[in-house]
Design a protein around this motif. Structure first.
Motif, mmCIF file in Angstrom:
data_model
loop_
_atom_site.group_PDB
_atom_site.id
_atom_site.type_symbol
_atom_site.label_atom_id
_atom_site.label_comp_id
_atom_site.label_asym_id
_atom_site.label_seq_id
_atom_site.Cartn_x
_atom_site.Cartn_y
_atom_site.Cartn_z
ATOM 1 N N SER A 36 17.024 52.829 -43.302
ATOM 2 C CA SER A 36 17.763 51.945 -42.392
ATOM 3 C C SER A 36 17.244 52.029 -40.966
ATOM 4 O O SER A 36 17.109 51.009 -40.283
ATOM 5 N N LYS A 37 16.927 53.214 -40.508
ATOM 6 C CA LYS A 37 16.434 53.334 -39.135
ATOM 7 C C LYS A 37 15.084 52.654 -38.976
ATOM 8 O O LYS A 37 14.809 52.008 -37.958
ATOM 9 N N LEU A 38 14.249 52.771 -39.995
ATOM 10 C CA LEU A 38 12.943 52.129 -39.927
ATOM 11 C C LEU A 38 13.085 50.618 -39.912
ATOM 12 O O LEU A 38 12.451 49.907 -39.130
ATOM 13 N N LEU A 39 13.930 50.096 -40.768
ATOM 14 C CA LEU A 39 14.080 48.647 -40.869
ATOM 15 C C LEU A 39 14.662 48.046 -39.601
ATOM 16 O O LEU A 39 14.415 46.884 -39.279
ATOM 17 N N GLU A 40 15.471 48.835 -38.886
ATOM 18 C CA GLU A 40 16.040 48.318 -37.639
ATOM 19 C C GLU A 40 14.962 48.037 -36.602
ATOM 20 O O GLU A 40 15.108 47.163 -35.756
ATOM 21 N N ASP A 41 13.859 48.752 -36.639
ATOM 22 C CA ASP A 41 12.821 48.630 -35.621
ATOM 23 C C ASP A 41 11.725 47.654 -36.004
ATOM 24 O O ASP A 41 10.934 47.251 -35.151
ATOM 25 N N LEU A 42 11.598 47.285 -37.307
ATOM 26 C CA LEU A 42 10.464 46.461 -37.743
ATOM 27 C C LEU A 42 10.816 44.989 -37.660
ATOM 28 O O LEU A 42 11.891 44.550 -38.081
ATOM 29 N N VAL A 43 9.863 44.204 -37.122
ATOM 30 C CA VAL A 43 10.001 42.758 -37.135
ATOM 31 C C VAL A 43 9.687 42.266 -38.551
ATOM 32 O O VAL A 43 8.731 42.713 -39.182
ATOM 33 N N GLN A 44 10.536 41.336 -39.048
ATOM 34 C CA GLN A 44 10.365 40.887 -40.433
ATOM 35 C C GLN A 44 10.740 39.426 -40.546
ATOM 36 O O GLN A 44 11.760 38.990 -40.022
ATOM 37 N N PRO A 45 9.925 38.620 -41.261
ATOM 38 C CA PRO A 45 10.279 37.213 -41.487
ATOM 39 C C PRO A 45 11.538 37.112 -42.335
ATOM 40 O O PRO A 45 11.962 38.060 -42.987
ATOM 41 N N PRO A 46 12.170 35.922 -42.378
ATOM 42 C CA PRO A 46 13.412 35.770 -43.141
ATOM 43 C C PRO A 46 13.166 35.893 -44.653
ATOM 44 O O PRO A 46 12.113 35.530 -45.169
ATOM 45 N N THR A 47 14.204 36.384 -45.327
ATOM 46 C CA THR A 47 14.218 36.460 -46.794
ATOM 47 C C THR A 47 15.582 35.982 -47.275
ATOM 48 O O THR A 47 16.613 36.480 -46.808
ATOM 49 N N ILE A 48 15.591 34.984 -48.174
ATOM 50 C CA ILE A 48 16.844 34.489 -48.738
ATOM 51 C C ILE A 48 17.412 35.566 -49.665
ATOM 52 O O ILE A 48 16.748 36.014 -50.600
ATOM 53 N N THR A 49 18.660 35.967 -49.396
ATOM 54 C CA THR A 49 19.283 37.016 -50.214
ATOM 55 C C THR A 49 20.399 36.483 -51.097
ATOM 56 O O THR A 49 20.749 37.111 -52.085
ATOM 57 N N GLN A 50 20.991 35.333 -50.763
ATOM 58 C CA GLN A 50 22.095 34.797 -51.553
ATOM 59 C C GLN A 50 22.089 33.284 -51.426
ATOM 60 O O GLN A 50 21.949 32.742 -50.326
ATOM 61 N N GLN A 51 22.223 32.566 -52.566
ATOM 62 C CA GLN A 51 22.292 31.118 -52.530
ATOM 63 C C GLN A 51 23.057 30.627 -53.754
ATOM 64 O O GLN A 51 23.155 31.309 -54.774
ATOM 65 N N SER A 52 23.619 29.428 -53.648
ATOM 66 C CA SER A 52 24.356 28.831 -54.755
ATOM 67 C C SER A 52 23.388 28.425 -55.852
ATOM 68 O O SER A 52 22.175 28.258 -55.607
ATOM 69 N N PRO A 53 23.903 28.231 -57.086
ATOM 70 C CA PRO A 53 23.006 27.840 -58.184
ATOM 71 C C PRO A 53 22.417 26.452 -57.959
ATOM 72 O O PRO A 53 22.959 25.636 -57.207
ATOM 73 N N LYS A 54 21.307 26.204 -58.647
ATOM 74 C CA LYS A 54 20.643 24.907 -58.498
ATOM 75 C C LYS A 54 21.571 23.769 -58.899
ATOM 76 O O LYS A 54 21.640 22.745 -58.208
ATOM 77 N N ASP A 55 22.229 23.900 -60.023
ATOM 78 C CA ASP A 55 23.168 22.879 -60.487
ATOM 79 C C ASP A 55 24.563 23.403 -60.201
ATOM 80 O O ASP A 55 25.099 24.225 -60.935
ATOM 81 N N TYR A 56 25.154 22.942 -59.105
ATOM 82 C CA TYR A 56 26.397 23.514 -58.596
ATOM 83 C C TYR A 56 27.516 22.518 -58.818
ATOM 84 O O TYR A 56 27.616 21.483 -58.143
ATOM 85 N N ILE A 57 28.368 22.798 -59.822
ATOM 86 C CA ILE A 57 29.512 21.946 -60.135
ATOM 87 C C ILE A 57 30.740 22.553 -59.478
ATOM 88 O O ILE A 57 31.066 23.725 -59.710
ATOM 89 N N VAL A 58 31.432 21.769 -58.639
ATOM 90 C CA VAL A 58 32.542 22.276 -57.853
ATOM 91 C C VAL A 58 33.836 21.660 -58.362
ATOM 92 O O VAL A 58 33.852 20.588 -58.976
ATOM 93 N N ASP A 59 34.931 22.350 -58.083
ATOM 94 C CA ASP A 59 36.275 21.858 -58.427
ATOM 95 C C ASP A 59 36.722 20.901 -57.330
ATOM 96 O O ASP A 59 36.818 21.293 -56.158
ATOM 97 N N PRO A 60 36.995 19.654 -57.656
ATOM 98 C CA PRO A 60 37.355 18.682 -56.603
ATOM 99 C C PRO A 60 38.680 18.993 -55.934
ATOM 100 O O PRO A 60 39.015 18.371 -54.931
ATOM 101 N N ARG A 61 39.440 19.944 -56.453
ATOM 102 C CA ARG A 61 40.728 20.280 -55.855
ATOM 103 C C ARG A 61 40.621 21.400 -54.837
ATOM 104 O O ARG A 61 41.604 21.768 -54.215
ATOM 105 N N GLU A 62 39.429 21.994 -54.701
ATOM 106 C CA GLU A 62 39.254 23.122 -53.795
ATOM 107 C C GLU A 62 38.140 22.832 -52.806
ATOM 108 O O GLU A 62 37.321 21.929 -53.011
#
Length: 1180
Positions: A36-62
Motif C-alpha cells: 500500500s505504501k508503494l502504490l501510494e507513491d507510484l503514478v499509474q494509468p487508470p484501470t477499470i475495476t468494476q462495471q455493469s454487465p454488457k447486457d444489462y436488464i433493469v427493473d423499470p420500477r427501480e
C-alpha cells in the motif's frame, strides 16, 4: 564473486531474430508488489475495476444504477457516452454520478420512465497517464407483457390419440419461465407420456381418460419483475375408445428425419425429441461420430432432452435421438454446430517499463468464426490516435522500443465476431524509480538445523534492480555454489547449519540508486525423543508405564501430548501423564493398542509409538515366551564391487531359540524406503556374505525368527554404494505390433533402477524387414517403454531387438524377436460361397479361402452373417436380426445349427483379421425344409356334461411348416389310476375346437394332443378332465326330506289317516261293512293281509292296479335317487322317470304321464334317513 540477480537483456538487433523469440527475450512487465505504501507513491494509468454487465436488464420500477469504478494515480475522472455520443449528465436532473466514482444513478422512481434511458452506454476513466474505457453496456428495461386474449375451444379426443397443448407465451425481457398448473396452482404431473417441451408446449404421446380436465393452464413467470402471467384455461375431454389401436412412434417435435442446431461455446446445449405412439415410446440418445462426454452429459424431461454443459467445438457433430416402442423404432438426426464468441487465449497485461526499455502488449483471442483484432489508445482507434515513435503494431501485438515517459497510455484490445466481442484494457506505464526494499527491517528468521532457510527480500525499482546478498558486518560476499538466489530476491540456504546463524544484508541497485535491508537468522537444534516408549505385554489389572524423554533446543519450549490409536487418551482417572511418562493403572482389555508420544515446538515436531498388549493374568510366575528382540550392532566388512560381508549381534531370544535370520536391503538411490528380501541364514550364524549389484546404494537390516514369530527389524546398517557397470540384461517382453496400417509399435518391459547397473539408462532399438535385404535401422531412446516406427508397409514381418545401455556401456547382444507392422482391413471377400441344407435346422456352408496377401493382417478366421427374411408359413415381415458365427483359423466350411425350419435364409461370409472384417461376399439365399411342429400353445377342456367334453386349443407357436392335421388320443382312467383303451382321432388342421360325445358319465379321461406337418408329428400336450355326475334328484329329495314344512305335511297326512282308521274301526264295530270288503276278499293282496277280527285288526283298501301300498323299509339309494320297488304306483312314476322330484313348495316337478315301465333298481340300500315317501309307507 557476489551472488546477484541481473536484469534480462532488453535490446534487440532488428531483423536478426523472429518476433516470437523477440517477445520471449523482452521484459513483459515489471511486477508491482501489492504494497500500500508503494502504490501510494507510484503514478499509474487508470484501470477499470468494476462495471455493469454488457447486457444489462433493469427493473423499470427501480432506479437505474450503471456501475463504473476505476483506480489510478492520480485518481481518474469519469465521463460517459450514450449511443456513441457524449452523455451530458449535468443537463439531465434525473441523472447523478457517485462522488469519486463513475457510477451513474438514474432516478426514475419519481417521474422518469425506464424506456427513456434505453441505449448503449460506455464509461471512460481518465488521468494524466491515459484513459481506460468500459465495455459497451446495453441498458434495457425488463418487460412482462400480458397474454393476448383468445377464445379456446374445448378439445375432445378418443383415448390413445396424441395431443399438443400450445402455450405460446408473450415475448418478454428476459424470456419467461414456463410451467403448467391447474386452478389450484398445483403443478400438473408429468411423465414419459405427458411432458413439457422446451418451447413450453405440453405434449401427450397418447391421452387417457384420466387426462380429462377443464383447467390446463400455462403460466409464464418473469423473474426480473417477479410477475406471473396466465393463459386462458384449456378444457380437455378424453372419451374412452372401444379399442385403442396401437401404433409405432412418430415425432411430435422436431419434424422430419433431420434438423440443425447451433449453439455458442460455453453454453448449455439442449437437444429435444418428443414422440407420440401407443404404447408410449421411450427415448434414448447417441452421438453418431463419437461418444457423449461422461461428466457433462445430463438427461432431462424423462430422457426427452439431452443437455451438454460447457459445450465446446469438440461437441459439434451429429446426434441421434431414437424413439422406440413395441411396434417400431424411428430416428431423428440433429446436426450440431458449435460457434464461439471471442474468448481470450492471452489477454493484454499491464506493462511497467523504465525509460529506454523495450516491451510488448500481446492480445490473442479465439472464436468461431475467427475474431478480428483491433487496437485503441486511450479509447481512440489507434489509426487516428496521436503517433508514438516507440510503438509498432504487428497484428495482435504492439511492440515498444526505447520507451519514454510520454509513451505511457492505456491501450484497448477489441476482439469481435458476429457473436460478440471482448474488450481488454492494459496500460503501459513508463516509470523511473530508484530501488525500494519492501521486506521489513531486522526481520528474525528461526530455522531447525539441517533444514532449508528462506530469507525474503521483496523489492521494486524501475529499471529492474539487481540483488546482492552479504553476510555479517564485514560484508563477505555469498558464493552461488552454496546459496540459491531466487528471482524475487529470496535467499535460500538449502541445508542450514549452526554456522549459518548471523545477520544477512540484501542490497538492491539500479542506475537511479541503491537500497539495502538487514535480516537475522537463528539456527535451532532439532527436537528429538531420546528415550522412546517400548512395546509392552502386561496382565489385566496390572500397571504399565511408557517413557518419552525429549531433548530440544534450550530456547524453544516443547509441548508433549499422548495419543491412543491416533486419538485422544480416554478420559479416565487410570491414565496419568507425568513429565516424561504415561502411566496406565488397572489395565483392561480395551486399553490395548498403540500409544504415541508427540513432542511439538513452534518450529518442529517428532513422535514415537509403542504397542500395548493385554493378556490374561497367570496364577504362577512363568517364563516369558516371545518373539526375539531385534539384532543390533550391524557392521559391513570386506567391501568389494559385487559383494560385502555383514555381521551382527543377536538380540534376546526370549526363551525360544532363534531358528533363522532374515536379511533385507534398501536401495536408497532408486527405491528409498522400500525394503527387499536379500537372503536367510541359520539361527546359529551371525555373518553373511552378500552378493551385490552395480550402482546400488545399499543399506541392510536383519530380523530374527523363532517358533513364536519374527522380531522387529534391526537398525539399518551404514550405506554402501557399489560402482556402476554396464547392464547385464536386456528388457523383457519385446513385441512389435502396429497400431495403424503404416506403423510399427515396438514395446518392451523396461529395466528398473536396480537393474540399470549405472546412470544414464537408455535403450538401443533396432529393426529391419524380415524378408528384405535392408540393414538394421537403430535409434537410441531414453528410459521409456515403447518406440513407434512410422511409414512402414502394411502388415510386413519385422525383426526387432532392444538392447539396454548406460553411461558405462552396452548390455549383452539382445535376442531377436519377430513382429509385424500394423494391420489393415482385408481387401477381398471369400468366393464361391454355397450352402448345403442338411436338415430343417442345420446347414453347411462352404467357401473358397481368400489370398493371404489380401488379408493384410493376422488371419483370425471367417465370419458368417445369416438371417431369415420372413416366415415361410405366415408370409409376414419380421424384424431382421442378423446372427453371427465365427470360424477360427483358415477353415473353409462350417455348420449353421439352430436354424428355423421352413424359413428363407440369407447369408454372406467375411474374412476377419486383427483390424476387423473385410468386405462381405455376395448374399446367398437358401431355404430350410419343413420340420415337425412344436406342441400346441394351449389345450383347455370346457363345457363338461354327462357324456361329452369340448376341447379348445391354440395352434403351435412354431408350426415349422404347413400343418396337415391334429391327432387326439384319449383314454379313461379309473379310481386306481389304471388306463383304459386308447382312442385315436384325427382332426382337420383348420380346427381349434372339438367336442367328444358318447362318453361315460362321471369318468376321468386323459388326452394326448399334437399337430402334424408333412415332416411328421410334433410334441404333444396332455390334459385331463372328468364328465359330470347326475346327482340332481337325489340331492333334491334329500334336501326336501330335511325341510320342516315337508315333515309337518307328512305328519298331518298321517294324522288324517289315523283318524280315518279310527272312524272306520268304530263303524265296523257297529256292524257296518265297506262295500269293497268282498272285493278285497276276492282279490287279496299278497303283501297286505287283512287283519283278523278277533285280533282287532282290519284290512286296508287297496287298488290292486293303481294304488299298491309302498313297501316298508324303503331307503334312498346311495346315488341319492328314489329307488323303484315292485309297486307300479311309485311316486317317481309321476315324474320324468328317475328325474321326477319335488320342488321347494312340495309340488311335483314334471308332468303326470301315467304308469311307466318298471326299471331295475340301481345301487345298494344305504344307511341314510328314510325319504318322506318311505316314511309315510312305514307309518301306514
Amino acid at each position: 564473486m557476489q551472488l546477484e540477480i541481473m536484469p534480462r537483456k532488453k535490446r534487440l538487433s532488428a531483423g536478426r531474430v523472429p518476433l516470437i523469440l523477440f517477445l520471449c527475450q523482452m521484459i513483459s512487465a515489471l511486477d508491482v508488489p501489492l504494497d500500500s505504501k508503494l502504490l501510494e507513491d507510484l503514478v499509474q494509468p487508470p484501470t477499470i475495476t468494476q462495471q455493469s454487465p454488457k447486457d444489462y436488464i433493469v427493473d423499470p420500477r427501480e432506479n437505474i444504477v450503471i456501475q463504473c469504478e476505476a483506480k489510478g494515480k492520480p485518481p481518474p475522472s469519469f465521463s460517459w457516452t450514450r449511443n456513441g455520443t457524449h452523455f451530458d449528465i449535468d443537463k439531465d436532473p434525473l441523472v447523478t454520478m457517485k462522488a469519486g466514482l463513475g457510477t451513474l444513478i438514474i432516478n426514475i422512481m419519481g417521474e422518469g420512465k425506464a424506456e427513456t434511458y434505453e441505449g448503449v452506454y460506455q464509461c471512460t476513466a481518465r488521468n494524466e497517464r491515459g484513459a481506460a474505457i468500459s465495455n459497451n453496456i446495453v441498458v434495457r428495461p425488463s418487460r412482462s407483457p400480458l397474454w393476448t386474449k383468445e377464445k379456446l375451444e374445448p378439445i375432445t379426443l378418443r383415448s390413445g390419440q396424441s395431443l399438443i397443448l400450445p402455450c405460446r407465451p408473450p415475448v418478454g425481457l428476459p424470456p419467461a419461465i414456463i410451467f403448467w398448473m391447474d386452478n389450484s396452482f398445483q403443478r400438473l404431473p408429468q411423465s414419459e407420456r405427458v411432458s413439457q417441451g422446451l418451447n413450453g408446449d405440453l405434449y401427450f404421446s397418447n391421452v387417457l381418460p384420466e387426462d380429462s380436465r377443464e383447467d390446463y393452464i400455462c403460466y409464464a413467470r418473469f423473474n426480473h419483475t417477479q410477475t406471473i402471467q396466465q393463459k386462458q384455461p384449456i378444457s380437455l375431454k378424453v372419451v374412452l375408445a372401444k379399442s385403442s389401436r396401437e401404433r409405432p412412434p412418430t415425432f411430435l417435435t422436431p419434424q422430419g428425419n433431420a434438423s440443425n442446431k447451433e449453439e455458442l461455446r460455453g453454453n448449455v446445449l439442449s437437444l429435444e425429441c418428443i414422440a407420440e405412439g401407443l404404447p408410449t415410446p421411450i427415448i434414448y440418445w447417441i452421438k453418431e461420430d463419437g461418444t457423449l462426454p461422461t461428466n457433462r452429459t445430463f438427461y432431462r424431461n424423462f430422457q426427452k432432452t439431452l443437455q451438454i454443459t460447457q459445450v465446446s467445438e469438440a461437441d459439434s457433430g451429429k446426434y441421434q435421438c431414437i424413439a422406440k416402442n413395441a411396434l417400431g423404432v424411428i430416428h431423428h438426426t440433429i446436426s450440431v454446430t458449435v460457434k464461439a464468441a471471442p474468448y481470450w487465449i492471452m489477454a493484454p497485461q499491464n506493462l511497467v517499463l523504465s525509460p529506454g526499455e523495450d516491451g510488448a502488449l500481446v492480445c490473442r483471442a479465439n472464436g468461431n468464426p475467427k475474431p478480428r483484432i483491433s487496437w485503441l489508445s486511450n479509447g481512440v482507434p489507434i489509426e487516428i490516435a496521436p503517433d508514438d515513435p516507440s510503438r509498432k503494431i504487428n497484428g495482435d501485438t504492439i511492440i515498444f522500443s526505447s520507451v519514454q515517459e510520454r509513451s505511457s497510455a492505456v491501450y484497448q484490445c477489441n476482439a469481435s465476431n458476429e457473436y460478440g466481442y471482448l474488450l481488454g484494457n492494459a496500460f503501459v506505464n513508463v516509470l523511473a524509480e530508484p530501488p525500494r526494499i519492501l521486506t521489513s527491517e531486522n526481520t528474525l528468521y528461526q530455522v531447525i538445523a539441517n533444514r532449508p532457510a528462506l530469507l525474503d527480500c521483496a523489492f521494486f525499482g524501475s529499471p529492474l534492480p539487481t540483488i546482492e546478498w552479504f553476510k555479517g558486518t564485514k560484508g563477505s560476499a555469498l558464493r552461488e555454489d552454496t546459496y540459491v538466489l531466487h528471482e524475487n530476491g529470496t535467499l535460500e540456504i538449502p541445508v542450514a547449519q549452526k554456522d549459518s546463524t548471523g545477520t544477512y544484508t540484501c542490497v538492491a541497485r539500479n542506475k537511479l540508486g541503491m537500497a539495502k535491508n538487514e535480516v537475522h537468522l537463528e539456527i535451532k537444534d532439532p527436537t528429538r525423543i531420546i528415550k522412546q516408549p517400548e512395546y509392552a505385554v502386561v496382565q489385566r489389572g496390572s500397571t504399565v508405564s511408557f517413557e518419552c524423554k525429549v531433548k530440544h533446543d534450550h530456547t524453544l519450549i516443547p509441548t508433549v501430548i499422548w495419543l491412543k490409536d491416533n486419538g485422544e487418551l480416554p478420559s479416565d482417572g487410570r491414565f496419568t501423564v507425568d513429565k516424561d511418562q504415561l502411566v496406565v493403572a488397572d489395565v483392561s482389555d480395551s486399553d490395548g493398542g498403540t500409544y504415541t508420544c508427540v513432542a511439538n515446538t513452534t518450529l518442529d515436531d517428532v513422535s514415537a509409538s509403542a504397542v500395548l498388549s493385554v493378556v490374561a493374568p497367570t496364577p504362577t510366575p512363568a517364563p516369558i515366551y516371545d518373539v526375539p528382540n531385534p539384532p543390533f550392532d550391524l557392521e559391513l566388512t570386506d567391501q568389494l564391487d559385487k559383494s560385502v560381508q555383514l555381521s551382527w549381534t543377536p538380540g534376546d531370544d526370549n526363551n525360544s531359540p532363534i531358528t533363522k535370520f532374515i536379511i533385507e536391503y534398501e536401495d536408497a538411490m532408486h527405491e528409498a524406503g522400500l525394503w527387499h528380501h536379500q537372503t536367510e541364514v541359520p539361527g546359529t550364524q551371525t555373518t553373511a556374505q552378500l552378493k551385490l549389484s552395480p550402482y546400488v546404494n545399499y543399506s541392510f537390516r536383519v530380523m530374527a525368527e523363532n517358533s513364536l514369530g519374527r522380531s522387529l527389524p534391526s537398525e539399518a546398517s551404514e550405506q554402501y554404494l557399489t560402482k556402476a557397470a554396464e547392464p547385464d540384461k536386456n528388457p523383457m517382453t519385446v513385441e512389435g505390433l502396429g497400431s495403424e496400417p503404416d506403423n510399427l509399435v515396438i514395446t518392451w518391459q523396461p529395466l528398473n533402477g536396480f537393474e540399470s547397473n549405472g546412470p544414464g539408462l537408455q535403450y538401443k532399438v533396432s529393426w529391419r524387414q524380415k524378408d528384405g535385404d535392408d540393414e538394421w535401422t537403430s535409434v537410441v531412446v531414453a528410459n521409456v517403454s515403447k518406440y513407434i516406427v512410422s511409414g512402414t508397409p502394411t502388415f510386413v514381418p519385422y525383426l526387432i531387438k532392444v538392447q539396454a545401455l548406460n553411461d558405462v556401456g552396452f548390455a549383452p547382444e539382445p535376442a531377436v524377436v519377430m513382429g509385424h507392422s500394423g494391420e489393415d482391413l482385408p481387401m477381398v471377400a471369400p468366393g464361391n460361397v454355397h450352402v448345403t441344407v442338411v436338415n430343417s435346422t442345420l446347414a453347411e456352408v462352404h467357401w473358397d479361402p481368400v489370398p493371404l496377401k489380401s488379408v493384410r493382417g493376422h488371419l483370425q478366421g471367417y465370419r458368417i452373417y445369416y438371417w431369415t427374411d420372413q416366415n415361410s408359413s405366415k408370409r409376414n415381415r419380421r424384424h431382421i436380426e442378423k446372427k453371427i458365427l465365427t470360424f477360427q483359423g483358415s477353415k473353409t466350411h462350417g455348420m449353421l445349427p439352430g436354424l428355423e425350419p421352413f424359413s428363407h435364409y440369407t447369408l454372406n461370409v467375411r474374412v476377419v483379421n486383427g483390424k476387423g472384417e473385410g468386405p462381405a461376399s455376395p448374399d446367398r439365399v437358401f431355404h430350410t425344409p419343413e420340420g415337425v411342429p412344436s406342441a400346441p400353445s394351449s389345450l383347455k377342456i370346457v363345457n363338461p356334461t354327462l357324456d361329452s367334453l369340448t376341447l379348445e386349443w391354440d395352434p403351435p407357436s412354431h408350426p415349422n411348416g404347413i400343418l396337415t392335421e391334429y391327432t387326439l388320443k384319449y383314454q379313461p382312467i379309473n379310481s386306481t389310476h389304471e388306463l383304459g383303451p386308447l382312442v385315436d382321432l384325427k382332426i382337420p388342421a383348420n380346427k381349434t375346437r372339438w367336442t367328444l360325445k358318447n362318453l361315460n358319465f362321471s369318468t376321468r379321461y386323459k388326452f394326448y394332443f399334437y399337430a402334424q406337418t408333412s415332416a411328421g408329428s410334433g410334441s404333444q400336450i396332455t390334459e385331463e378332465a372328468v364328465t359330470t355326475v347326475d346327482e340332481a334328484m337325489a340331492s333334491r329329495q334329500v334336501d326336501i326330506a330335511t325341510q320342516g314344512w315337508f315333515i309337518g305335511l307328512m305328519c298331518a297326512v298321517a294324522l288324517l289317516i289315523l283318524i280315518l282308521l279310527i272312524v272306520c274301526f268304530i263303524r265296523r264295530n257297529k256292524g257296518g261293512k265297506y262295500p269293497v270288503k268282498e272285493k278285497e276278499d276276492a282279490h287279496p293282496d299278497p303283501e297286505i293281509q287283512p287283519m283278523k277280527e278277533d285280533d282287532g285288526t282290519f284290512g286296508e283298501y287297496s287298488d290292486a292296479e293303481d294304488h299298491k301300498p309302498l313297501k316298508k323299509g324303503s331307503r334312498t339309494p346311495s346315488d341319492r335317487t328314489v329307488k323303484k320297488e315292485d309297486s307300479d304306483d311309485s311316486l317317481v312314476d309321476y315324474g320324468e322317470g328317475v328325474n321326477g322330484q319335488f320342488n321347494e313348495d312340495g309340488s311335483f316337478i314334471g308332468q303326470y304321464s301315467g304308469k311307466k315301465e318298471k326299471e331295475p333298481a340301481e345301487g345298494n340300500e344305504s344307511s341314510e334317513a328314510p325319504s318322506p315317501v318311505n316314511a309315510m309307507n312305514s307309518f301306514v
